[in-house]
Design an enzyme around this catalytic site. Structure first.
Site, PDB file in Angstrom:
ATOM      1  N   SER A  33      14.003  22.497 -15.281  1.00 48.67           N
ATOM      2  CA  SER A  33      12.785  23.250 -15.522  1.00 48.67           C
ATOM      3  C   SER A  33      13.178  24.617 -16.048  1.00 48.67           C
ATOM      4  CB  SER A  33      11.998  23.386 -14.222  1.00 48.67           C
ATOM      5  OG  SER A  33      11.164  24.522 -14.294  1.00 48.67           O
TER       6      SER A  33
ATOM      7  N   HIS B   7       0.831  -1.226   0.000  1.00 47.19           N
ATOM      8  CA  HIS B   7       0.000   0.000   0.000  1.00 47.19           C
ATOM      9  C   HIS B   7       0.857   1.265   0.000  1.00 47.19           C
ATOM     10  CE1 HIS B   7      -3.270  -2.753   1.352  1.00 47.19           C
ATOM     11  NE2 HIS B   7      -2.289  -3.266   2.087  1.00 47.19           N
TER      12      HIS B   7
ATOM     13  N   GLU C  74       9.138   9.151 -16.534  1.00 45.57           N
ATOM     14  CA  GLU C  74       7.708   9.480 -16.688  1.00 45.57           C
ATOM     15  C   GLU C  74       7.178   9.029 -18.050  1.00 45.57           C
ATOM     16  OE1 GLU C  74       6.871  13.659 -14.904  1.00 45.57           O
ATOM     17  OE2 GLU C  74       9.002  13.542 -15.289  1.00 45.57           O
TER      18      GLU C  74
ATOM     19  N   LYS D  91      14.959  22.322 -10.086  1.00 49.51           N
ATOM     20  CA  LYS D  91      14.323  21.067 -10.524  1.00 49.51           C
ATOM     21  C   LYS D  91      15.266  20.142 -11.284  1.00 49.51           C
ATOM     22  CE  LYS D  91      10.410  19.987 -10.369  1.00 49.51           C
ATOM     23  NZ  LYS D  91       9.205  20.512 -10.992  1.00 49.51           N
TER      24      LYS D  91
END
Ligand code: ARG
Length: 471
Positions: free
Chosen positions: A287, A166, A300, A293
């Site tokens: 970024s 979980h 992704e 970043k």
């Protein structure tokens, strides 16, 4: 390669015998597949060369015609590969584009190539050859990724990290064990591509349009020449089966699901909140507005690629369902889906291999995280069963009370004093502290396939043996 084919308003030279005029431009646009099936030109020419040789061997065409055809086809192939071939939409597909060019090159003998054959068995053969190559490419890509994961597993066979259920800290596991879980998944993927390849390795050529042919062809010879195990045994099935493509897409979708899960873990693990791993500059982006970043874009994108691949599978299942036997033009819709899915899968495999080879693992962070969140609560309960003779349910209850006590004090289990422990269960002794350490915890998980470093190393050795066998 020219991929904007030329159009022509005249009747098709391949089947125009009963047609007075050429197709409407929009008809031509919806009908033509040359824009994409030119990717199968090498397979098409290979199949035609085998067919011509067989026709000559069977005395169906003359040896000199076969020779002219086979040589001419090599010229066509070199023109295509050299980008000197002009593809024509009026000629619909790769099969007719190749044949028409062959006619320009060698004249009359070109017209004999299509004896005892149809585009229906031709396309089924070309496409099988193409998908078969992709099964091999997928297996190669998977082996490379397994190699990268094995290297990670070997380096960190005894590095302790939190195991989750979980996404909540459950029990300590080892980094090596976690890596090897993916090796198992990807190993099954190899099995699926290998199985699919073996099943699809039958040659449709010679099934002709749908019923076979009256010419005395030798289907075993063409099957063998093209590296198939045998010819397909039913001509209707041969020209209308696309389950080889469905199997490839299904195996690809399962594989992409595995890649997506690993990619998701990389995204989570590389976040500032986890910091379990750091991706190299090669596999991160910045970024344009937030200077701090470091984004895991490749991970992704791999996480997302399953969408396209499963989409391709759903599209082809939907095309094939309900189609009557034998060939219908619907089946021309098979190729773009499979091409895109194959390209996507190979790219995702290569990117994941690069990322995993280059990944820096923050071993200390893993251990700190493994040691928090009461990760050894199960070890404590097991100790109460083993050493104090408690039934597991009672041990579970007592441990729960200890976790609550630790939580109240804002500490972890090993920080409780013996007096605090004994207040919950008087049978607890100093010895209990040994099982509360994460290293002891993982070392104790010696059941076959468990997370103990010895077990993990045994699995790594087994897989390295398999890798040797693949060479
Ligand atoms: N371009 C066609 C395809 O991809 C080749 C087969 C055409 N057969 C036919 N009967 N029109 O399916």
């Amino acid at each position: 390669m020219t991929d904007t084919p030329e159009t022509s308003p005249t009747a098709n030279s391949m089947w125009g015998g009963r047609f007075a005029a050429g197709p409407d431009a929009i008809m031509e646009a919806i009908n033509a597949s040359i824009g994409f099936d030119q990717r199968m030109s090498a397979q098409d020419i290979r199949g035609s060369r085998a067919h011509a040789a067989m026709l000559a061997a069977q005395g169906i065409i003359s040896p000199s015609d076969a020779e002219a055809i086979r040589e001419g086809l090599l010229t066509v192939l070199s023109e295509i590969e050299g980008g000197r071939f002009t593809f024509s939409t009026a000629l619909e597909d790769i099969h007719m584009n190749v044949e028409a060019r062959l006619k320009e090159l060698i004249g009359e003998p070109a017209g004999r190539l299509h004896t005892a054959r149809s585009r229906n068995d031709q396309v089924a053969t070309d496409f099988r050859l193409w998908v078969r190559d992709q099964c091999d490419a997928a297996v190669q890509g998977l082996r490379a990724l397994i190699g990268a994961l094995l290297a990670q597993a070997e380096a960190g066979a005894d590095w302790v990290m939190p195991g989750f259920t979980h996404l909540q800290t459950a029990q300590p596991v080892t980094w090596g064990h976690h890596m090897m879980a993916y090796v198992e998944m990807l190993g099954r993927d190899i099995g699926r591509f290998t199985d699919a390849r073996a099943r699809m390795n039958e040659c449709p050529l010679g099934a002709a349009a749908l019923a076979g042919t009256g010419f005395p062809i030798d289907r075993h010879a063409t099957a063998q020449a093209l590296g198939f195990d045998r010819p397909t045994a039913n001509s209707l099935d041969a020209v209308s089966d696309r389950d080889f493509a469905l199997e490839f897409l299904s195996a690809s979708a399962i594989c992409a699901t595995h890649l997506s899960r690993l990619a998701e873990e990389l995204v989570i693990w590389s976040s500032a909140q986890f910091r379990f791993v750091a991706m190299s500059d090669k596999w991160s982006t910045g970024s344009s507005i937030m200077p701090q970043k470091r984004n895991p874009d490749a991970a992704e994108l791999i996480r997302a690629k399953i969408g396209r691949i499963l989409g391709a599978a759903v599209a082809l299942f939907t095309v094939m369902k309900g189609l009557p036997l034998a060939y219908s033009k619907d089946m021309q819709e098979d190729k773009e889906q499979v091409f895109d899915a194959a390209d996507t899968l190979m790219l995702a495999l290569a990117a994941m291999t690069g990322m995993m080879s280059d990944l820096t693992v923050n071993r200390d962070r893993l251990e700190v995280a493994a040691s928090s969140g009461f990760s050894t609560a199960t070890d404590l309960a097991d100790w109460l069963v083993r050493e104090a003779g408690l039934p597991f349910r009672d041990a579970h209850h007592a441990t729960g009370a200890l976790v609550a006590a630790a939580e109240r004090r804002g500490v972890d289990l090993p920080d409780l004093t013996l007096a605090e422990m004994q207040a919950v269960n008087s049978a607890i002794t100093q010895q209990v502290y040994a099982v509360l350490g994460v290293h002891n915890s993982v070392a104790s998980r010696q059941s076959y396939g468990g997370t103990a470093p010895d077990q993990v190393r045994a699995q790594i050795a087994r897989w390295k043996g398999a890798m040797e066998g693949w060479r």
